[in-house]
Design a protein around this motif. Structure first.
Motif, short mmCIF file in Angstrom:
data_model
loop_
_atom_site.label_atom_id
_atom_site.label_comp_id
_atom_site.label_asym_id
_atom_site.label_seq_id
_atom_site.Cartn_x
_atom_site.Cartn_y
_atom_site.Cartn_z
N LEU A 526 0.83 -1.21 0.00
CA LEU A 526 0.00 0.00 0.00
C LEU A 526 0.87 1.26 0.00
O LEU A 526 0.50 2.27 -0.62
N LYS A 527 2.02 1.20 0.65
CA LYS A 527 2.96 2.33 0.64
C LYS A 527 3.42 2.60 -0.78
O LYS A 527 3.46 3.76 -1.22
N GLU A 528 3.76 1.51 -1.53
CA GLU A 528 4.20 1.69 -2.92
C GLU A 528 3.07 2.20 -3.80
O GLU A 528 3.33 2.88 -4.80
N LYS A 529 1.83 1.86 -3.45
CA LYS A 529 0.68 2.35 -4.22
C LYS A 529 0.24 3.74 -3.77
O LYS A 529 -0.78 4.25 -4.24
N ASN A 530 0.97 4.30 -2.83
CA ASN A 530 0.70 5.64 -2.29
C ASN A 530 -0.60 5.70 -1.48
O ASN A 530 -1.17 6.77 -1.29
N GLU A 531 -1.05 4.54 -1.00
CA GLU A 531 -2.21 4.50 -0.10
C GLU A 531 -1.66 4.57 1.33
O GLU A 531 -1.70 3.59 2.10
N LEU A 532 -1.15 5.75 1.67
CA LEU A 532 -0.32 5.89 2.86
C LEU A 532 -1.11 5.81 4.17
O LEU A 532 -0.60 5.30 5.17
N THR A 533 -2.33 6.31 4.17
CA THR A 533 -3.11 6.33 5.42
C THR A 533 -3.40 4.92 5.90
O THR A 533 -3.20 4.59 7.08
N GLU A 534 -3.88 4.05 4.99
CA GLU A 534 -4.16 2.67 5.38
C GLU A 534 -2.87 1.93 5.73
O GLU A 534 -2.84 1.11 6.66
N ALA A 535 -1.80 2.23 4.98
CA ALA A 535 -0.51 1.60 5.28
C ALA A 535 -0.05 1.94 6.69
O ALA A 535 0.43 1.08 7.44
N GLU A 536 -0.23 3.21 7.08
CA GLU A 536 0.16 3.63 8.42
C GLU A 536 -0.67 2.91 9.48
O GLU A 536 -0.14 2.47 10.51
N GLN A 537 -1.96 2.75 9.22
CA GLN A 537 -2.84 2.06 10.18
C GLN A 537 -2.41 0.61 10.37
O GLN A 537 -2.33 0.11 11.51
N LEU A 538 -2.13 -0.08 9.27
CA LEU A 538 -1.73 -1.48 9.35
C LEU A 538 -0.41 -1.65 10.10
O LEU A 538 -0.27 -2.51 10.97
N LEU A 539 0.57 -0.81 9.75
CA LEU A 539 1.89 -0.94 10.37
C LEU A 539 1.85 -0.54 11.84
O LEU A 539 2.56 -1.13 12.67
N SER A 540 1.01 0.44 12.17
CA SER A 540 0.86 0.84 13.58
C SER A 540 0.26 -0.30 14.39
O SER A 540 0.68 -0.56 15.53
N LYS A 541 -0.70 -1.01 13.79
CA LYS A 541 -1.30 -2.15 14.49
C LYS A 541 -0.28 -3.28 14.64
O LYS A 541 -0.22 -3.94 15.69
#
Length: 741
Positions: A526-541
């Motif tokens: 998701l980071k590579e696809k620039n979907e940064l908000t969801e990527a941050e949520q997943l990695l934070s979890k």
């Protein structure tokens, strides 16, 4: 010792082959079943045990294999699996040396050969267990059950449950363990052939050799120590001809107490004492080697072992046993991994799956009663030793003595399947003896079963040839297994199909919401696809679930940096470094963060740390040169560039950056040399052609400048600044042309 022919043997619908013919037949069947895996890839656990295992490399000291576990980690580490199998790793290292690198063909071929050898030796093992131990005048073992032992060995050679051990390179541990297991047993049998010890009934030296071979089996895989149990049962039941049921009945009811003098005179207690002492010494040595204690497994690895309710735990353990029994009976549904929800826990007595464990125990009780109470001595001996060979090698995997790190594992059935094959061959032989009028039907059923085994082996071996086919095959067997979906997704991502990988990663997280590795990999995509908000949520979890997950902290830092949350990103990077002290990639990304904030000194220090931890970190070297170049520190940039090229002499990116620096320092000749060297390595680099053209432009070599501008524009028509420079050069060339008389 049994000296008479086994009465049902001649009724088995197989030709009576000579010893050599029988062994060749079994070897051919074993090769036929698994030969199509010879050119497979390294798959699944092979990546950790072989591809990423430094102990295989010639540069690593040979002594490391005696200090590290099967996966190359130090045994004293808390993260070690404590799998101590140095002899297996040694064979991997020999494969590496002979092949000159990590070429999987040699690894697979040796596995197939080992399985064929083990299958051939099974004829001798089965012959002794079924027909008893007897020798001819030359000291060769007599086979009193040639057809039954041949049939059991063919079943063993062709059983599909062996595919993981044969087609997966890490299955080498099971194969070598089985080989030394057999040799230990056969050597123990040699102790009763013309012993020359003070007690002329057996040779104590062969018993000692058997113990040494047992230790070798244990150094290949921990399961090897169970051969002592098989040897002891063989000694009691066959050598000393003890009727366990009758002996127990007399001792329990104190009627006609048995005379144990003859047993003592035969040396049984001496042999059992020697084996017990040897076994205890091996276990003590193994415990000392483990260092920090047993490995720490998680609930997803073996959920039943974490159940607080003892009854629930016992019920689920028994259900696991029934699943293993089903894999032996019907090896059609095979899977590389049975954890992470593949086998849901039984939490209620009304769960219909309880029927299977009840059925298992009914069958086992029936077999045990026949093994102990049958008046037929041959049936009693065969059934008892068959059950011993089935159950004893499985004991280390049964969760009774310690927690294991799996629910079901096909590889642990490699040795136990020998007991099953013996019992199956006996059952068919007994049926042929009892129902002679159905002999043709039995023959057809036997042929059909063997054909099914061979076909299933061939199909399953083909699935093990690549990770793509292996992981995909598991989707229909274990659709609830989060790890299966994770591995399918990872394989797709590794092959560049990230869009399809997202679907499987999401399913893995849905099935197991705390699956941190799936969250980390999905967050990366998701980071590579620039979907940064969801990527941050997943990695934070992910880091909330597993705070010491260093890779997830680093990836979270990268996402936060992209979201311009600089303080949070810096903290995430430092958290990653806290949990993994030597983390060069994290220092590199920390340097990028500092560079984005114009904290140039901090950026240079971070990149320098990355190169100290990983001297061949090309990106860190290159970024240091570029940063120093951009900030006008050309002399220091030159020094860093030259230092990097000493370590990475063929790195075209560092050559390119150093060439730019040298051009600005007006060291045109040296700059040209580095540009040309970089182009020889990477001739299609448009930027390299463009910057070389700029160098020639400054240097006054206008025709060469024109040539490389044109090459750069041909490779990349949209190259920034190149067309403007090219047009400027053309105008200058036109002016020179017109000014020339």
């Amino acid at each position: 010792m049994a000296l008479s022919e086994v009465y049902w043997d001649r009724h088995i619908p197989l030709p009576k082959l000579g010893p050599v013919q029988a062994k060749v037949t079994v070897a051919v069947v074993a090769l036929l079943c698994f030969i199509n895996s010879y050119d497979g890839e390294f798959v699944f656990d092979d990546s950790e045990a072989i591809v990423n295992n430094k102990d295989l490399k010639p540069a690593t000291p040979l002594s490391n294999i005696w200090r590290n576990d099967f996966w190359g980690s130090n045994l004293s580490s808390n993260s070690s699996h404590k799998s101590y199998r140095p002899l297996t790793v040694l064979t991997f290292r020999l494969n590496y040396l002979i092949a000159g690198g990590l070429h999987p063909v040699g690894f697979h071929v040796l596995n197939i050969i080992l399985h064929a050898v083990i299958s051939v030796l099974m004829i001798d093992v089965f012959a002794i267990l079924i027909g008893g131990l007897d020798y001819d005048e030359k000291g060769w073992t007599l086979n009193r059950a040639p057809k039954t032992s041949l049939l059991a060995a063919i079943f063993f050679a062709a059983h599909p449950v062996h595919t993981e051990s044969v087609a997966g390179v890490v299955g080498r541990a099971d194969l070598l363990c089985a080989l030394f297991f057999q040799l230990s047993f056969l050597t123990y049998c040699k102790a009763f052939n013309n012993g020359r010890d003070r007690d002329d009934r057996f040779s104590i030296w062969w018993v000692v050799v058997s113990l040494v071979l047992c230790a070798a089996a244990m150094l290949c895989k921990e399961q090897g120590i169970t051969v002592l149990g098989v040897n002891a049962a063989f000694d009691v039941l066959l050598i000393c001809n003890v009727n366990v049921y009758e002996l127990g009945h007399r001792l329990l009811f104190r009627k006609n107490p048995p005379d144990l003098g003859e047993i003592v005179q035969m040396g049984l207690l001496k042999r059992l004492g020697l084996m017990s002492l040897g076994g205890l010494l091996m276990l003590y040595a193994r415990w000392r080697i483990m260092g920090t204690g047993p490995p720490a497994f998680t609930e997803v690895d073996n959920p039943a072992s974490f159940e607080e309710n003892v009854f629930t735990r016992i019920v689920n353990y028994n259900y696991y046993y029934s699943l293993n029994a089903w894999l032996l009976l019907c090896p059609w549904w095979l899977c590389f991994d049975w954890s992470m929800g593949c086998v849901p826990l039984i939490k209620s007595a009304t769960d219909w799956r309880v029927v299977w464990l009840l059925l298992l125990w009914c069958v086992l009780i029936g077999l045990i009663s026949q093994a102990l109470c049958s008046p037929d001595i041959q049936r009693r001996r065969t059934l008892t030793l068959g059950l011993v060979l089935l159950v004893v090698p499985f004991l280390p995997a049964c969760n009774i003595f310690f927690r294991v790190g799996f629910v079901v594992a096909e590889r642990v059935l490699y040795l136990s399947s020998a007991g099953y094959c013996l019992l199956l061959a006996y059952s068919l032989g007994h049926c042929c003896y009892r129902w002679t009028k159905y002999k043709k039907l039995t023959c057809v059923m036997l042929l059909a079963l063997l054909c099914m085994y061979v076909v299933r082996c061939a199909l399953r071996s083909h699935q093990w040839r690549s990770e793509q086919s292996l992981f995909s095959s598991a989707l229909s067997v274990c659709p609830l297994n989060a790890k299966v979906h994770y591995n399918v997704g990872k394989n797709l991502a590794d092959r560049g199909n990230t869009s399809a990988a997202v679907k499987y990663y999401r399913e893995a997280v849905r099935l197991h919401p705390n699956y941190v590795h799936a969250m980390n990999n999905l967050g990366n995509i998701l980071k590579e696809k620039n979907e940064l908000t969801e990527a941050e949520q997943l990695l934070s979890k992910a880091v909330a679930v597993q705070p010491d997950f260093a890779a997830a902290w680093m990836n979270l830092g990268i996402v936060q940096n992209s979201l311009r949350k600089f303080e949070a990103a810096e903290q995430s990077y430092w958290n990653a470094i806290h949990y993994r002290k030597k983390y060069p990639d994290c220092y590199y990304n920390l340097g990028r963060l500092y560079a984005d904030q114009n904290r140039h000194v901090d950026a240079l220090n971070a990149w320098r740390n990355a190169t100290m931890l990983k001297p061949d970190h090309s990106l860190a070297w290159n970024n240091m040169v570029i940063l120093l170049d951009n900030t006008g520190n050309l002399d220091q940039a030159e020094l860093i560039g030259r230092e990097g090229l000493k370590l990475l002499p063929n790195d075209h990116t560092i050559m390119f950056s150093l060439a730019n620096v040298l051009g600005k320092l007006q060291k045109y000749k040296e700059s040209e040399s580095f540009f040309l060297h970089a182009l020889r390595i990477n001739p299609n680099a448009a930027s390299c052609h463009g910057n070389l053209a700029v160098l020639y432009h400054r240097w006054g070599k206008l025709e060469l400048a024109k040539k490389h501008y044109e090459l750069s524009l041909k490779l990349d028509p949209e190259a920034p600044g190149t067309r403007d420079n090219y047009n400027m050069l053309r105008r200058k060339l036109d002016q020179l042309k017109h000014s020339t008389p």
